[in-house]
Motif scaffolding. Structure first.
Motif, PDB file in Angstrom:
ATOM      1  N   GLY A 202       0.849  -1.185   0.000  1.00 39.82           N
ATOM      2  CA  GLY A 202       0.000   0.000   0.000  1.00 39.82           C
ATOM      3  C   GLY A 202       0.886   1.237   0.000  1.00 39.82           C
ATOM      4  N   VAL A 203       0.812   2.035  -1.065  1.00 42.07           N
ATOM      5  CA  VAL A 203       1.733   3.157  -1.251  1.00 42.07           C
ATOM      6  C   VAL A 203       0.995   4.477  -1.013  1.00 42.07           C
ATOM      7  CG1 VAL A 203       3.519   4.115  -2.738  1.00 42.07           C
ATOM      8  CG2 VAL A 203       2.789   1.752  -3.072  1.00 42.07           C
ATOM      9  N   ASP A 204       1.457   5.239  -0.021  1.00 42.40           N
ATOM     10  CA  ASP A 204       0.876   6.556   0.230  1.00 42.40           C
ATOM     11  C   ASP A 204       1.267   7.529  -0.878  1.00 42.40           C
ATOM     12  OD1 ASP A 204       0.022   5.455   2.587  1.00 42.40           O
ATOM     13  OD2 ASP A 204       1.320   6.661   3.883  1.00 42.40           O
ATOM     14  N   GLU A 205       0.575   8.652  -0.942  1.00 41.84           N
ATOM     15  CA  GLU A 205       0.937   9.698  -1.898  1.00 41.84           C
ATOM     16  C   GLU A 205       2.320  10.257  -1.568  1.00 41.84           C
ATOM     17  OE1 GLU A 205      -2.191  12.581  -2.021  1.00 41.84           O
ATOM     18  OE2 GLU A 205      -3.664  11.155  -2.794  1.00 41.84           O
ATOM     19  N   ASP A 206       3.008  10.747  -2.607  1.00 38.51           N
ATOM     20  CA  ASP A 206       4.372  11.266  -2.479  1.00 38.51           C
ATOM     21  C   ASP A 206       5.306  10.218  -1.880  1.00 38.51           C
ATOM     22  OD1 ASP A 206       6.437  13.169  -2.721  1.00 38.51           O
ATOM     23  OD2 ASP A 206       6.196  13.769  -0.636  1.00 38.51           O
ATOM     24  N   THR A 207       5.069   8.971  -2.217  1.00 33.73           N
ATOM     25  CA  THR A 207       5.868   7.856  -1.704  1.00 33.73           C
ATOM     26  C   THR A 207       6.019   6.828  -2.814  1.00 33.73           C
ATOM     27  OG1 THR A 207       4.847   8.216   0.465  1.00 33.73           O
ATOM     28  CG2 THR A 207       6.070   6.167   0.179  1.00 33.73           C
ATOM     29  N   ALA A 208       7.167   6.154  -2.832  1.00 31.97           N
ATOM     30  CA  ALA A 208       7.414   5.154  -3.867  1.00 31.97           C
ATOM     31  C   ALA A 208       8.082   3.927  -3.276  1.00 31.97           C
ATOM     32  CB  ALA A 208       8.289   5.729  -4.982  1.00 31.97           C
ATOM     33  N   ALA A 209       7.763   2.785  -3.860  1.00 31.81           N
ATOM     34  CA  ALA A 209       8.437   1.527  -3.545  1.00 31.81           C
ATOM     35  C   ALA A 209       9.375   1.215  -4.704  1.00 31.81           C
ATOM     36  CB  ALA A 209       7.416   0.408  -3.360  1.00 31.81           C
ATOM     37  N   PHE A 210      10.675   1.356  -4.486  1.00 32.33           N
ATOM     38  CA  PHE A 210      11.662   1.014  -5.505  1.00 32.33           C
ATOM     39  C   PHE A 210      11.998  -0.470  -5.357  1.00 32.33           C
ATOM     40  CE2 PHE A 210      11.867   5.483  -5.898  1.00 32.33           C
ATOM     41  CZ  PHE A 210      12.546   5.805  -7.060  1.00 32.33           C
ATOM     42  N   ILE A 211      11.434  -1.285  -6.249  1.00 30.67           N
ATOM     43  CA  ILE A 211      11.625  -2.737  -6.172  1.00 30.67           C
ATOM     44  C   ILE A 211      12.837  -3.095  -7.029  1.00 30.67           C
ATOM     45  CG2 ILE A 211      10.565  -4.990  -6.490  1.00 30.67           C
ATOM     46  CD1 ILE A 211       7.823  -3.552  -6.445  1.00 30.67           C
ATOM     47  N   PHE A 220      11.098   5.487  -0.749  1.00 32.04           N
ATOM     48  CA  PHE A 220      11.439   6.884  -0.976  1.00 32.04           C
ATOM     49  C   PHE A 220      10.181   7.719  -0.793  1.00 32.04           C
ATOM     50  CE2 PHE A 220      15.181   5.111  -2.742  1.00 32.04           C
ATOM     51  CZ  PHE A 220      16.123   6.121  -2.911  1.00 32.04           C
ATOM     52  N   GLY A 221      10.358   8.990  -0.365  1.00 34.24           N
ATOM     53  CA  GLY A 221       9.232   9.902  -0.279  1.00 34.24           C
ATOM     54  C   GLY A 221       8.859  10.254   1.145  1.00 34.24           C
ATOM     55  N   SER A 222       7.801  11.050   1.275  1.00 35.31           N
ATOM     56  CA  SER A 222       7.433  11.615   2.573  1.00 35.31           C
ATOM     57  C   SER A 222       6.379  10.820   3.325  1.00 35.31           C
ATOM     58  CB  SER A 222       6.912  13.047   2.372  1.00 35.31           C
ATOM     59  OG  SER A 222       5.700  13.036   1.623  1.00 35.31           O
ATOM     60  N   GLY A 223       5.752   9.840   2.672  1.00 33.35           N
ATOM     61  CA  GLY A 223       4.695   9.070   3.313  1.00 33.35           C
ATOM     62  C   GLY A 223       5.164   7.702   3.761  1.00 33.35           C
ATOM     63  N   GLY A 224       4.220   6.794   3.893  1.00 29.01           N
ATOM     64  CA  GLY A 224       4.519   5.454   4.361  1.00 29.01           C
ATOM     65  C   GLY A 224       4.216   4.398   3.315  1.00 29.01           C
ATOM     66  N   ILE A 256       4.737  -1.056   8.602  1.00 29.33           N
ATOM     67  CA  ILE A 256       4.678   0.311   8.095  1.00 29.33           C
ATOM     68  C   ILE A 256       6.118   0.773   7.913  1.00 29.33           C
ATOM     69  CG2 ILE A 256       3.844   2.655   8.420  1.00 29.33           C
ATOM     70  CD1 ILE A 256       1.607   0.607   8.210  1.00 29.33           C
ATOM     71  N   LEU A 257       6.515   1.026   6.670  1.00 29.03           N
ATOM     72  CA  LEU A 257       7.882   1.426   6.364  1.00 29.03           C
ATOM     73  C   LEU A 257       7.920   2.887   5.933  1.00 29.03           C
ATOM     74  CD1 LEU A 257       9.078  -1.673   4.287  1.00 29.03           C
ATOM     75  CD2 LEU A 257       9.027  -1.364   6.776  1.00 29.03           C
ATOM     76  N   LEU A 258       9.005   3.564   6.298  1.00 32.53           N
ATOM     77  CA  LEU A 258       9.200   4.970   5.940  1.00 32.53           C
ATOM     78  C   LEU A 258      10.454   5.106   5.092  1.00 32.53           C
ATOM     79  CD1 LEU A 258       8.383   6.587   9.409  1.00 32.53           C
ATOM     80  CD2 LEU A 258       6.820   6.142   7.494  1.00 32.53           C
ATOM     81  N   ALA A 259      10.747   6.326   4.644  1.00 34.06           N
ATOM     82  CA  ALA A 259      11.874   6.567   3.749  1.00 34.06           C
ATOM     83  C   ALA A 259      13.152   5.953   4.315  1.00 34.06           C
ATOM     84  CB  ALA A 259      12.055   8.062   3.533  1.00 34.06           C
ATOM     85  N   GLY A 260      13.849   5.201   3.480  1.00 33.16           N
ATOM     86  CA  GLY A 260      15.086   4.562   3.877  1.00 33.16           C
ATOM     87  C   GLY A 260      14.925   3.148   4.388  1.00 33.16           C
ATOM     88  N   ASP A 261      13.712   2.760   4.776  1.00 36.14           N
ATOM     89  CA  ASP A 261      13.461   1.388   5.203  1.00 36.14           C
ATOM     90  C   ASP A 261      13.440   0.460   3.992  1.00 36.14           C
ATOM     91  OD1 ASP A 261      13.212   2.387   7.771  1.00 36.14           O
ATOM     92  OD2 ASP A 261      11.020   2.374   7.752  1.00 36.14           O
ATOM     93  N   ALA A 270      11.517  -7.199   7.073  1.00 35.74           N
ATOM     94  CA  ALA A 270      11.619  -5.746   6.979  1.00 35.74           C
ATOM     95  C   ALA A 270      12.843  -5.262   7.750  1.00 35.74           C
ATOM     96  CB  ALA A 270      10.356  -5.084   7.523  1.00 35.74           C
ATOM     97  N   PHE A 271      13.461  -4.175   7.240  1.00 34.50           N
ATOM     98  CA  PHE A 271      14.675  -3.646   7.840  1.00 34.50           C
ATOM     99  C   PHE A 271      14.560  -2.131   7.969  1.00 34.50           C
ATOM    100  CE2 PHE A 271      15.682  -7.411   5.380  1.00 34.50           C
ATOM    101  CZ  PHE A 271      16.387  -8.184   6.281  1.00 34.50           C
ATOM    102  N   PRO A 272      14.752  -1.595   9.179  1.00 35.53           N
ATOM    103  CA  PRO A 272      14.693  -0.132   9.342  1.00 35.53           C
ATOM    104  C   PRO A 272      15.914   0.523   8.739  1.00 35.53           C
ATOM    105  CG  PRO A 272      15.324  -1.176  11.398  1.00 35.53           C
ATOM    106  CD  PRO A 272      14.979  -2.287  10.450  1.00 35.53           C
TER     107      PRO A 272
END
Length: 276
Positions: A202-211, A220-224, A256-261, A270-272
């Motif tokens: 589930g990708v929040d706005e202004d957020t990306a999953a770089f697979i 990457f981005g400001s959301g979760g 719930i992952l944030l930028a850099g996770d 999952a890795f912080p």
């Protein structure tokens, strides 16, 4: 439909679903990262605005890439399935180092591009190293199993989400976009209850999953980024639930992952940020 086979001695390109919020994305590091991966100033970017009904969608995106230093930009106005067989369009797809699909309606993408030579070119390109990003509808379309339509809400319900075939760059995940903003946890969990093999993103706005090519996701981005792992489901009431009724699921894992996770799709760990 499995992803195209990666040629020997080559590495698959990154797959980049973005949660939407295009005005915010312009000021974020997401497109900057896409440009860097695609060759920086030497990138050959292709924009596919098929999902949108706005005539300016492609040009607005091109303007952002120009601001980031890209000069070689092609906007492919793919409006019909016949366009997807046009040799000039296929030549431009084959020459790309990066591809960006705009938001809009993912069913427009699927019904226009799915199963065509353009789809085969995109799949083959990603297998040999072309990086493919999509925002909003474009994000949903990158998967083999695409959420076509659905309803908002936090509790999964039978019929809450309808699936359709997507582009098939990966069969490891199901993506939902505008995630927290539009309260879509229930429909993502409904989709996973139909197909517990995949991992939900589930990708929040202004957020990306770089697979990445190693199937490790970087945020990457400001959301979760909400990761839903159904691999250890102990019980699901989906098969015995009436249409529209809530679905019981026991044993689902959620992160719930944030930028850099990061998240490893192979190990489902999952890795912080800052961890090895």
């Amino acid at each position: 439909m499995s992803p195209a086979q990666t040629p020997k001695n080559l590495q698959r390109g990154w797959i980049i679903p973005i949660g939407g919020g295009d005005r915010k994305v312009r000021s974020s590091p997401i497109l900057q990262r896409l440009v860097e991966l695609s060759g920086g100033a030497d990138a050959r970017m292709v924009i596919i605005p098929t999902a949108s009904q706005l005539e300016t969608a492609g040009q607005r995106t091109a303007d952002v890439f120009k601001e980031l230093g890209v000069t070689n930009i092609e906007i492919l106005d793919i409006e019909t399935r016949a366009d997807c067989e046009n040799p000039e369009i296929l030549e431009k797809l084959d020459a790309a180092t990066g591809v960006f699909m705009t938001g809009g309606n993912q069913l427009r993408l699927a019904t226009t591009i799915g199963g065509t030579s353009a789809a085969k070119s995109l799949r083959a390109g990603n297998a040999r190293g072309v990086h493919i990003a999509g925002t909003s509808a474009g994000a949903a379309f990158v998967c083999e199993h695409m959420i076509a339509i659905g309803k908002s809400g936090g509790t999964p319900k039978r019929g809450m989400a309808s699936l359709a075939p997507g582009l098939g760059l990966t069969n490891r995940v199901i993506v939902d976009q505008h995630f927290r903003e539009r309260d879509r946890l229930g429909r993502l969990m409904t989709a996973l209850a139909y197909n517990p093999f995949a991992t939900g993103i589930g990708v929040d706005e202004d957020t990306a999953a770089f697979i990445g090519p190693d199937d490790v996701i970087e945020v990457f981005g400001s959301g979760g980024l909400t990761i839903v792992d159904p691999s250890e489901i102990e019980f699901s009431s989906m098969a015995d639930t009436n249409m529209g009724a809530p679905v019981g699921l026991i044993g689902v894992k959620l992160h719930i992952l944030l930028a850099g996770d990061r998240y490893d799709l192979n190990t489902r760990k999952a890795f912080p940020i800052g961890s090895e």
